[in-house]
Design a protein around this motif. Structure first.
Motif, PDB file in Angstrom:
ATOM      1  N   SER A 125       0.821  -1.207   0.000  1.00 22.66           N
ATOM      2  CA  SER A 125       0.000   0.000   0.000  1.00 22.66           C
ATOM      3  C   SER A 125       0.857   1.258   0.000  1.00 22.66           C
ATOM      4  CB  SER A 125      -0.928   0.002   1.209  1.00 22.66           C
ATOM      5  OG  SER A 125      -1.742  -1.152   1.232  1.00 22.66           O
ATOM      6  N   VAL A 126       1.843   1.286   0.867  1.00 22.32           N
ATOM      7  CA  VAL A 126       2.741   2.444   0.938  1.00 22.32           C
ATOM      8  C   VAL A 126       3.534   2.584  -0.360  1.00 22.32           C
ATOM      9  CG1 VAL A 126       4.813   3.327   2.086  1.00 22.32           C
ATOM     10  CG2 VAL A 126       2.897   2.468   3.449  1.00 22.32           C
ATOM     11  N   SER A 127       4.015   1.470  -0.894  1.00 19.04           N
ATOM     12  CA  SER A 127       4.758   1.504  -2.151  1.00 19.04           C
ATOM     13  C   SER A 127       3.886   2.033  -3.283  1.00 19.04           C
ATOM     14  CB  SER A 127       5.274   0.105  -2.482  1.00 19.04           C
ATOM     15  OG  SER A 127       6.020   0.104  -3.679  1.00 19.04           O
ATOM     16  N   GLY A 128       2.647   1.556  -3.360  1.00 17.19           N
ATOM     17  CA  GLY A 128       1.744   2.023  -4.398  1.00 17.19           C
ATOM     18  C   GLY A 128       1.452   3.509  -4.269  1.00 17.19           C
ATOM     19  N   ALA A 129       1.262   3.992  -3.054  1.00 22.78           N
ATOM     20  CA  ALA A 129       0.991   5.413  -2.844  1.00 22.78           C
ATOM     21  C   ALA A 129       2.165   6.269  -3.320  1.00 22.78           C
ATOM     22  CB  ALA A 129       0.710   5.674  -1.364  1.00 22.78           C
ATOM     23  N   ILE A 130       3.383   5.820  -3.056  1.00 25.41           N
ATOM     24  CA  ILE A 130       4.562   6.577  -3.501  1.00 25.41           C
ATOM     25  C   ILE A 130       4.651   6.592  -5.022  1.00 25.41           C
ATOM     26  CG2 ILE A 130       7.085   6.625  -3.519  1.00 25.41           C
ATOM     27  CD1 ILE A 130       7.034   5.500  -0.695  1.00 25.41           C
ATOM     28  N   PHE A 131       4.477   5.440  -5.650  1.00 28.81           N
ATOM     29  CA  PHE A 131       4.566   5.385  -7.105  1.00 28.81           C
ATOM     30  C   PHE A 131       3.492   6.243  -7.771  1.00 28.81           C
ATOM     31  CE2 PHE A 131       6.953   1.159  -6.992  1.00 28.81           C
ATOM     32  CZ  PHE A 131       8.151   1.757  -7.336  1.00 28.81           C
ATOM     33  N   GLN A 132       2.335   6.325  -7.156  1.00 31.93           N
ATOM     34  CA  GLN A 132       1.275   7.147  -7.730  1.00 31.93           C
ATOM     35  C   GLN A 132       1.622   8.630  -7.651  1.00 31.93           C
ATOM     36  OE1 GLN A 132      -2.392   5.888  -5.861  1.00 31.93           O
ATOM     37  NE2 GLN A 132      -2.182   3.807  -6.665  1.00 31.93           N
ATOM     38  N   ALA A 133       2.369   9.032  -6.640  1.00 28.48           N
ATOM     39  CA  ALA A 133       2.823  10.428  -6.560  1.00 28.48           C
ATOM     40  C   ALA A 133       3.971  10.683  -7.530  1.00 28.48           C
ATOM     41  CB  ALA A 133       3.255  10.751  -5.134  1.00 28.48           C
ATOM     42  N   VAL A 134       4.902   9.730  -7.613  1.00 28.04           N
ATOM     43  CA  VAL A 134       6.059   9.891  -8.495  1.00 28.04           C
ATOM     44  C   VAL A 134       5.626   9.996  -9.960  1.00 28.04           C
ATOM     45  CG1 VAL A 134       8.103   8.708  -9.395  1.00 28.04           C
ATOM     46  CG2 VAL A 134       7.706   8.812  -6.934  1.00 28.04           C
ATOM     47  N   GLY A 312      -1.426  -2.732  -3.957  1.00 28.35           N
ATOM     48  CA  GLY A 312      -0.816  -1.416  -4.065  1.00 28.35           C
ATOM     49  C   GLY A 312      -1.557  -0.483  -4.992  1.00 28.35           C
ATOM     50  N   LEU A 313      -2.454  -1.021  -5.793  1.00 32.69           N
ATOM     51  CA  LEU A 313      -3.244  -0.212  -6.715  1.00 32.69           C
ATOM     52  C   LEU A 313      -4.550   0.236  -6.080  1.00 32.69           C
ATOM     53  CD1 LEU A 313      -3.046   0.739  -9.652  1.00 32.69           C
ATOM     54  CD2 LEU A 313      -4.279  -1.319 -10.327  1.00 32.69           C
ATOM     55  N   PRO A 316      -4.311   2.705  -1.960  1.00 31.84           N
ATOM     56  CA  PRO A 316      -4.134   4.167  -1.973  1.00 31.84           C
ATOM     57  C   PRO A 316      -5.316   4.898  -2.591  1.00 31.84           C
ATOM     58  CG  PRO A 316      -2.139   3.058  -2.726  1.00 31.84           C
ATOM     59  CD  PRO A 316      -3.203   2.015  -2.652  1.00 31.84           C
ATOM     60  N   HIS A 317      -5.936   4.285  -3.604  1.00 27.76           N
ATOM     61  CA  HIS A 317      -7.082   4.915  -4.248  1.00 27.76           C
ATOM     62  C   HIS A 317      -8.270   4.988  -3.287  1.00 27.76           C
ATOM     63  CE1 HIS A 317     -10.312   5.612  -7.140  1.00 27.76           C
ATOM     64  NE2 HIS A 317      -9.376   6.008  -7.981  1.00 27.76           N
ATOM     65  N   VAL A 318      -8.546   3.906  -2.576  1.00 30.44           N
ATOM     66  CA  VAL A 318      -9.649   3.882  -1.617  1.00 30.44           C
ATOM     67  C   VAL A 318      -9.413   4.904  -0.508  1.00 30.44           C
ATOM     68  CG1 VAL A 318     -10.820   2.494   0.128  1.00 30.44           C
ATOM     69  CG2 VAL A 318     -10.269   1.489  -2.094  1.00 30.44           C
ATOM     70  N   VAL A 319      -8.214   4.909   0.054  1.00 24.02           N
ATOM     71  CA  VAL A 319      -7.902   5.828   1.155  1.00 24.02           C
ATOM     72  C   VAL A 319      -7.973   7.270   0.671  1.00 24.02           C
ATOM     73  CG1 VAL A 319      -6.145   6.518   2.825  1.00 24.02           C
ATOM     74  CG2 VAL A 319      -6.487   4.101   2.327  1.00 24.02           C
ATOM     75  N   ARG A 320      -7.470   7.524  -0.525  1.00 29.15           N
ATOM     76  CA  ARG A 320      -7.501   8.887  -1.070  1.00 29.15           C
ATOM     77  C   ARG A 320      -8.930   9.396  -1.224  1.00 29.15           C
ATOM     78  NH1 ARG A 320      -4.815   7.845  -5.188  1.00 29.15           N
ATOM     79  NH2 ARG A 320      -2.741   8.455  -4.459  1.00 29.15           N
ATOM     80  N   LEU A 330      -2.710  10.135   3.954  1.00 28.12           N
ATOM     81  CA  LEU A 330      -2.786   8.988   3.056  1.00 28.12           C
ATOM     82  C   LEU A 330      -1.894   7.850   3.520  1.00 28.12           C
ATOM     83  CD1 LEU A 330      -4.000   7.943   0.377  1.00 28.12           C
ATOM     84  CD2 LEU A 330      -2.010   8.927  -0.779  1.00 28.12           C
ATOM     85  N   MET A 331      -0.681   8.184   3.964  1.00 32.47           N
ATOM     86  CA  MET A 331       0.246   7.148   4.434  1.00 32.47           C
ATOM     87  C   MET A 331      -0.300   6.442   5.668  1.00 32.47           C
ATOM     88  SD  MET A 331       2.791   6.688   2.505  1.00 32.47           S
ATOM     89  CE  MET A 331       3.687   7.462   1.158  1.00 32.47           C
ATOM     90  N   ILE A 332      -0.856   7.207   6.585  1.00 26.38           N
ATOM     91  CA  ILE A 332      -1.423   6.599   7.794  1.00 26.38           C
ATOM     92  C   ILE A 332      -2.583   5.685   7.428  1.00 26.38           C
ATOM     93  CG2 ILE A 332      -2.599   7.064   9.972  1.00 26.38           C
ATOM     94  CD1 ILE A 332      -1.044   9.696  10.126  1.00 26.38           C
ATOM     95  N   GLY A 333      -3.457   6.146   6.547  1.00 28.76           N
ATOM     96  CA  GLY A 333      -4.590   5.323   6.134  1.00 28.76           C
ATOM     97  C   GLY A 333      -4.153   4.044   5.453  1.00 28.76           C
ATOM     98  N   CYS A 334      -3.126   4.124   4.615  1.00 29.24           N
ATOM     99  CA  CYS A 334      -2.636   2.927   3.917  1.00 29.24           C
ATOM    100  C   CYS A 334      -2.112   1.882   4.891  1.00 29.24           C
ATOM    101  CB  CYS A 334      -1.532   3.315   2.923  1.00 29.24           C
ATOM    102  SG  CYS A 334      -2.121   4.137   1.435  1.00 29.24           S
ATOM    103  N   VAL A 335      -1.507   2.336   5.981  1.00 26.35           N
ATOM    104  CA  VAL A 335      -0.954   1.402   6.976  1.00 26.35           C
ATOM    105  C   VAL A 335      -2.061   0.569   7.619  1.00 26.35           C
ATOM    106  CG1 VAL A 335       0.192   1.309   9.227  1.00 26.35           C
ATOM    107  CG2 VAL A 335       1.109   2.762   7.429  1.00 26.35           C
ATOM    108  N   PHE A 336      -3.286   1.088   7.663  1.00 26.50           N
ATOM    109  CA  PHE A 336      -4.397   0.369   8.286  1.00 26.50           C
ATOM    110  C   PHE A 336      -5.254  -0.376   7.259  1.00 26.50           C
ATOM    111  CE2 PHE A 336      -3.254   3.378  11.547  1.00 26.50           C
ATOM    112  CZ  PHE A 336      -3.477   2.687  12.726  1.00 26.50           C
TER     113      PHE A 336
END
Length: 385
Positions: A125-134, A312-313, A316-320, A330-336
């Motif tokens: 989840s965290v990896s996907g969130a980073i790649f989506q920002a990059v 990872g796809l 992050p989309h759901v949390v966002r 977003l990072m905190i939400g992905c961790v849960f």
């Protein structure tokens, strides 16, 4: 008269306090509580049912067995391994108090699987969130830069050619993912990189490496090797133990910690390259460093569970959609939320067709496909962060 702080300092402190408390709102709190509840319920189901079934009461007593919880030697044995246990305490695992059958099954077989699922869910989840920002694309995943294809190719090479290296297969998988990422970055470089070039380079590397994987399947005659490789390439938590937890946990802690500390840089990167540069950011260095963190997180999950799709796809989309695009939230939400999705999928993979166990990647794919079909029908600008 009591001294008073200068007006500017007081204002700055007020803004800092407001910024700190703005992180915690009702939406983020509901995401965290909901994710925790799903993890607890699904994890408890996971440790209660299987070939050796037990009631919820028996599972509860086994999970909180004082023989384990109040004996630091057992905890050291689980978390550090038999070698370090003997080095630190002088005790060997065989000398520890005997566990009941239920406690043994819960602590040595089922609990490590739950913990591994949690770690993998957080990492992906965290990896996907980073790649989506990059890449500034919400359809990006941890494997958009070829990490999965590189890891999968190295796995197949070990299983089919270098079978003597199977004992360090997780490490080989992580190295393969890192090599693929570096290759993608080299292909995308042209006096700098861009989100579009990174995505296109990832597609190129994934396609080429995927072709090599298919070719190796064609020329492999050993059915057992093929089945093992398929299990890795589809993601599986079957047979994981405390060793897998020990492998993934340190790297996961480092990558997730660095990811959260980079939240502000991720927020700035979302504004676009020109805006980020005007704010003093070295875009290329930040993008490369953040991608490295994402690769480290993804590699830690690949090392213990293989290639698990869609987590990872989706996450992050759901949390966002719930907490917004602020990467601190977003990072905190992905961790849960990541562990919640991963454990639910693994419960389905293990129990749906019992005694046959499906690769967990198949279940996450079955969840992810319909979800993105729903998004495609609902949103017109799908793909833009």
């Amino acid at each position: 008269m009591p001294e008073t702080a200068p007006e500017g300092v007081s204002s700055s402190r007020t803004e800092t306090d407001r910024d700190r408390f703005s992180l915690v709102d009702s939406k983020l709190l509901s995401v965290c509580l909901g994710g925790s509840l799903i993890v607890f319920i699904s994890g408890f189901v996971q440790i209660s049912f299987g070939a050796y079934s037990m009631s919820f009461g028996e599972a509860w007593r086994a999970l909180f067995d004082t023989t384990v919880l109040f004996d630091y030697r057992w905890l050291l044995n689980f978390l550090l391994g038999e070698g370090l246990l003997e080095t630190l305490t002088g005790y060997r695992a065989g000398e520890l108090p005997e566990l009941s059958t239920a406690t043994h099954i819960v602590w040595n077989i089922r609990l490590p699987r739950v913990l591994t699922a949690i770690i993998v869910g957080v990492n992906l989840s965290v990896s996907g969130a980073i790649f989506q920002a990059v890449t500034r694309n919400e359809l990006a995943s941890p494997f958009i830069l070829g990490v999965s294809s590189g890891a999968g190719l190295m796995i197949l090479l070990v299983l089919t050619v270098f079978s003597g290296l199977t004992t360090i297969l997780p490490l080989i998988a992580a190295i393969g993912g890192a090599i693929a990422f570096l290759l993608v970055y080299v292909i995308a470089w042209n006096h700098g990189t861009s989100p579009v070039r990174l995505v296109l380079a990832g597609v190129i590397v994934s396609t080429v490496f995927g072709s090599f994987q298919t070719a190796m399947f064609v020329f492999t005659d050993d059915i057992a090797v093929v089945q093992q490789a398929i299990s890795w390439l589809n993601g599986s938590l079957t047979g994981v133990n405390w060793q897998h937890v020990r492998i993934a946990l340190p790297w996961s802690a480092v990558s997730v910690g660095l990811a959260y500390l980079s939240s502000r840089q991720l927020n700035v990167l979302l504004l676009g390259e020109q805006t980020a540069s005007s704010l003093g950011m070295s875009v290329e260095r930040v993008r490369f460093g953040l991608s490295g963190i994402a690769v480290l997180a993804a590699a830690a999950s690949i090392a213990v569970a293989g290639i698990v799709s869609f987590v990872g796809l989706i996450v992050p989309h759901v949390v966002r959609n719930v907490v917004g695009s602020d990467y601190r939230k977003l990072m905190i939400g992905c961790v849960f939320v990541g562990p919640a999705l991963m454990i639910v999928a693994d419960v389905g993979a293990r129990l749906a067709l019992s005694p046959v166990q499906l690769p967990v990647g198949i279940v996450t794919g079955l969840i992810g496909g319909p979800y993105f079909l729903y998004l495609m029908r609902r949103k017109e600008n799908l793909g833009e962060v």
